[in-house]
Design a protein around this motif. Structure first.
Motif, short mmCIF file in Angstrom:
data_model
loop_
_atom_site.label_atom_id
_atom_site.label_comp_id
_atom_site.label_asym_id
_atom_site.label_seq_id
_atom_site.Cartn_x
_atom_site.Cartn_y
_atom_site.Cartn_z
N LYS A 1 0.80 20.53 3.46
CA LYS A 1 1.26 19.96 2.19
C LYS A 1 0.98 18.46 2.12
N GLY B 1 -2.65 18.02 1.46
CA GLY B 1 -2.89 18.34 0.05
C GLY B 1 -2.51 17.18 -0.86
N LEU C 1 4.56 17.13 -3.94
CA LEU C 1 4.10 17.86 -2.75
C LEU C 1 4.64 17.21 -1.47
#
Length: 144
Positions: A21, A24, A53
């Motif tokens: 995450k 990302g 996120l």
């Protein structure tokens, strides 16, 4: 806990998930910078999505254990990182819900505690929901 009682079983987020995450989020910011040009809207949107996120990844680090069971009951995550203790008497049912959409099947562990419903997916538990439901049923049966 007495020596005869069964140990606490815990299910947690896979350890690699917060890192994925976070990566990302970095990729979102990089894409926002790449495509922003003179317009700042894509960068702001990418930044907001990256912050969400990162918040999600932070939750995985702060409260990695999503579900725990022992002979007295279960402990579930509540809110961002809080915990809620439910005695076995409060648990009405434990089941796995399967849904198929566009050829993909998703399984969700549902714990019905009367006034509340607790849902857990595969990535909340780092195990198939069917296995966790069987383990919870076994712990509950041993407690009776």
């Amino acid at each position: 806990m007495t020596p005869q009682s069964s140990p606490v079983r815990q299910w947690r987020v896979p350890p690699v998930l917060p890192a994925v995450k976070a990566i990302g989020a970095l990729l979102l910011v990089a894409l926002g910078l790449l495509f922003a040009g003179q317009d700042r809207v894509p960068l702001v949107l990418a930044g907001l999505a990256a912050a969400a996120l990162l918040g999600w990844a932070l939750r995985d680090l702060v409260a990695p254990v999503r579900l725990a069971a022992d002979p007295e009951g279960i402990t579930v995550i509540q809110g961002f990182a809080g915990r809620r203790r439910l005695p076995w008497a409060a648990v009405e049912s434990i089941r796995v819900e399967r849904r198929t959409r566009r050829g993909l099947t998703a399984e969700t562990l549902e714990i019905d505690a009367g006034e509340s419903l607790h849902l857990f997916g595969r990535y909340d538990l780092d195990a198939p929901p069917e296995e966790v439901a069987a383990a919870l049923t076994a712990v509950r049966g041993a407690a009776r």
